[in-house]
Design a protein around this motif. Structure first.
Motif, PDB file in Angstrom:
ATOM      1  N   GLU A 163      65.634  82.867 -49.801  1.00 33.53           N
ATOM      2  CA  GLU A 163      66.554  82.443 -50.855  1.00 33.53           C
ATOM      3  C   GLU A 163      66.957  83.607 -51.757  1.00 33.53           C
ATOM      4  O   GLU A 163      68.115  83.904 -51.929  1.00 33.53           O
ATOM      5  N   CYS A 164      65.940  84.287 -52.349  1.00 35.15           N
ATOM      6  CA  CYS A 164      66.266  85.330 -53.325  1.00 35.15           C
ATOM      7  C   CYS A 164      66.009  86.732 -52.803  1.00 35.15           C
ATOM      8  O   CYS A 164      66.362  87.711 -53.450  1.00 35.15           O
TER       9      CYS A 164
ATOM     10  N   SER B 129      63.168  88.328 -52.447  1.00 37.20           N
ATOM     11  CA  SER B 129      62.001  89.081 -52.942  1.00 37.20           C
ATOM     12  C   SER B 129      60.960  89.216 -51.832  1.00 37.20           C
ATOM     13  O   SER B 129      60.790  88.315 -51.015  1.00 37.20           O
TER      14      SER B 129
ATOM     15  N   SER C 291      59.084  83.864 -57.321  1.00 47.54           N
ATOM     16  CA  SER C 291      60.113  84.337 -58.232  1.00 47.54           C
ATOM     17  C   SER C 291      61.277  83.367 -58.353  1.00 47.54           C
ATOM     18  O   SER C 291      61.902  83.286 -59.399  1.00 47.54           O
ATOM     19  N   CYS C 292      61.568  82.592 -57.289  1.00 50.13           N
ATOM     20  CA  CYS C 292      62.704  81.673 -57.430  1.00 50.13           C
ATOM     21  C   CYS C 292      62.347  80.213 -57.184  1.00 50.13           C
ATOM     22  O   CYS C 292      63.142  79.329 -57.478  1.00 50.13           O
TER      23      CYS C 292
ATOM     24  N   CYS D  75      58.104  80.454 -53.145  1.00 52.55           N
ATOM     25  CA  CYS D  75      58.449  81.781 -53.659  1.00 52.55           C
ATOM     26  C   CYS D  75      58.141  81.783 -55.154  1.00 52.55           C
ATOM     27  O   CYS D  75      58.614  80.922 -55.894  1.00 52.55           O
TER      28      CYS D  75
ATOM     29  N   TYR E 150      61.742  78.771 -54.227  1.00 53.90           N
ATOM     30  CA  TYR E 150      62.118  78.273 -52.906  1.00 53.90           C
ATOM     31  C   TYR E 150      60.860  77.878 -52.126  1.00 53.90           C
ATOM     32  O   TYR E 150      59.857  78.576 -52.158  1.00 53.90           O
TER      33      TYR E 150
ATOM     34  N   CYS F 138      61.483  86.311 -49.128  1.00 51.45           N
ATOM     35  CA  CYS F 138      62.014  84.991 -49.455  1.00 51.45           C
ATOM     36  C   CYS F 138      63.444  84.872 -48.936  1.00 51.45           C
ATOM     37  O   CYS F 138      64.286  85.700 -49.261  1.00 51.45           O
TER      38      CYS F 138
END
Ligand SMILES: [Zn+2]
Length: 447
Positions: free
Chosen positions: A26-27, A29, A12-13, A10, A15, A24
């Motif tokens: 995790e976050c 997005s 943005s984070c 990912c 993951y 994602c």
């Protein structure tokens, strides 16, 4: 032949997973999952796992790294760095936009250029003209300070090949990008790759590198913890943009401790060392409801702080609790204790806590002041501004002593405070009248 395993990350984070996904897990997005190519996987491997296996050595055979430091020309920065800028080190300076990261680095660039160092300031944020104007205001103009307006890593590497610099400043990591990667500037892969390249350059050339990293609203630098574990030193700016005071705190320092905190004041001439620090975080004058004074330690320096509480009848079933600059879980604990020990019906009230000056309290010595401020607001009774509260509150309702009590009292005395509410007696003589309070239940009698 075995199929090469794919790895998606990912952007943005950070993951990672072996299958692609639109969103994602995790976050949350969308469209941020990107497949890593072999080079990226290699960088990932090199940055996340320790170097080749090593055999254990007798401690007596280990060579100690020699560290060469140079003053940055800023006492506060030198203090946080543990005595100055280390040759070949990679330092991350993080903080919210506008907090003063570029201002600080541009001014130390000027200082160090005047001391004979060759400095390269790379900006992907501002034009050369804008930087020059600011440098002029900061009194940083010097022929040894070079500017480069660039966002491509390859172009920066080209410049570094053609000239040797002692200090390199990157403003900011989020604007740079490597053309070898197909992800956007500021994404996880880009941030990791660029930091990795810079780290390699710092170690090979002995150039000290400062990287500016903006913190997003969520509170992390894009490419969350990736940067932090790659660099040698991590410093974060704290402080509220609307005020003039800024704190520079070390979170990681391979060349020293992280206990010292730099305190700056933002002025027209940039960030200057805040002298007479204590007087800036509290106001004198008439007693105020919901306000109490305490002394905390920031590194080796005592700091007088004002804590504020607002307790107001709640119109919700779940009353609101909010704390700025103070640990929310600790606040919940203190409130539960006040209900229990003092029979104050705080479960029908909203409670707000604020620490003046945008400071985040990292120690428990301010507990007693928080308790005093809450009681003061609840009973609508003001506390005199010449009284200081210090003590850690335990779950049992006892109040414990604080370390460096004498030093804190001395600072309070310098600032003309006259009374102290503390659990233990000071060992050194003081002109401050000390009142001993060892239980939360007793504080109410005192007030
Ligand atoms: Zn994510």
């Amino acid at each position: 032949m075995a199929k090469k395993s794919s790895l998606f990350e990912c952007q943005s984070c950070g993951y990672q997973m072996s299958k692609w996904a639109g969103r994602c897990p995790e976050c949350g997005s969308w469209d941020e999952m990107l497949e890593l190519n072999e080079t990226q996987k290699q960088v990932l491997k090199e940055t996340s796992s320790p170097k080749a296996k090593q055999r254990a050595k007798p401690i007596t055979d280990i060579e100690v790294e020699t560290i060469t430091r140079h003053s940055s020309g800023s006492d506060e920065l030198d203090l946080v760095l543990g005595g100055g800028v280390v040759e070949g080190s990679l330092t991350l300076i993080g903080g919210s936009p506008g907090v003063g990261k570029s201002t600080l680095l541009l001014s130390i660039a000027g200082n160090m250029a005047k001391n004979g160092k060759e400095i390269l300031y790379v900006s992907g944020e501002e034009s050369l003209g804008q930087i020059k104007l600011r440098a002029d205001r900061l009194n940083s103009l010097h022929e040894k300070l070079y500017l480069l307006s660039e966002i491509k890593l390859s172009a920066i590497k080209q410049e570094l090949k053609s000239k040797k610099y002692d200090i390199l400043i990157i403003d900011s990591i989020q604007t740079l990008y490597s053309e070898e990667l197909n992800s956007a500037p500021g994404s996880v892969s880009q941030v990791r790759e660029i930091t990795f390249e810079l780290m390699r350059y710092a170690k090979d050339s002995n150039t000290a590198i400062f990287i500016i990293g903006h913190i997003t609203k969520e509170g992390s630098i894009a490419g969350p913890r990736i940067l932090e574990h790659m660099v040698d030193t991590v410093l974060y700016f704290e402080g509220d943009n609307s005020r003039e005071l800024r704190l520079l705190r070390g979170f990681k320092n391979r060349f020293g401790s992280t206990s010292e905190v730099g305190i700056f004041e933002m002025t027209h001439e940039g960030l200057i060392s805040a002298n007479d620090i204590s007087s800036k975080f509290f106001t004198r004058g008439k007693p105020q409801v919901g306000s109490a004074i305490t002394v905390i330690m920031e590194g080796s320096r005592p700091l007088i702080l004002e804590v504020q509480a607002l307790v107001s009848e709640s119109s919700y079933n779940n009353p609101k609790r909010s704390a700025t600059g103070y640990e929310p879980n600790r606040l919940t604990m203190l409130l539960a204790l006040l209900e229990r020990k003092l029979e104050i019906p705080l479960n029908h009230y909203d409670v707000f806590i604020n620490i003046a000056g945008g400071i985040k309290i990292q120690e428990t010595s301010a507990d007693l002041a928080i308790v005093a401020a809450i009681i003061s607001s609840f009973r609508n009774r003001a506390i005199s501004k010449d009284t200081v509260f210090m003590g850690e509150v335990t779950l049992g309702g006892d109040i414990r002593g604080v370390f460096n009590l004498d030093q804190r009292l001395k600072e309070a005395q310098t600032q003309h405070l006259t009374k102290a509410i503390i659990p233990t007696k000071p060992t050194q003589k003081t002109n401050i009248k000390c009142f001993s309070v060892d239980e939360v239940a007793k504080i109410i009698d005192w007030m």
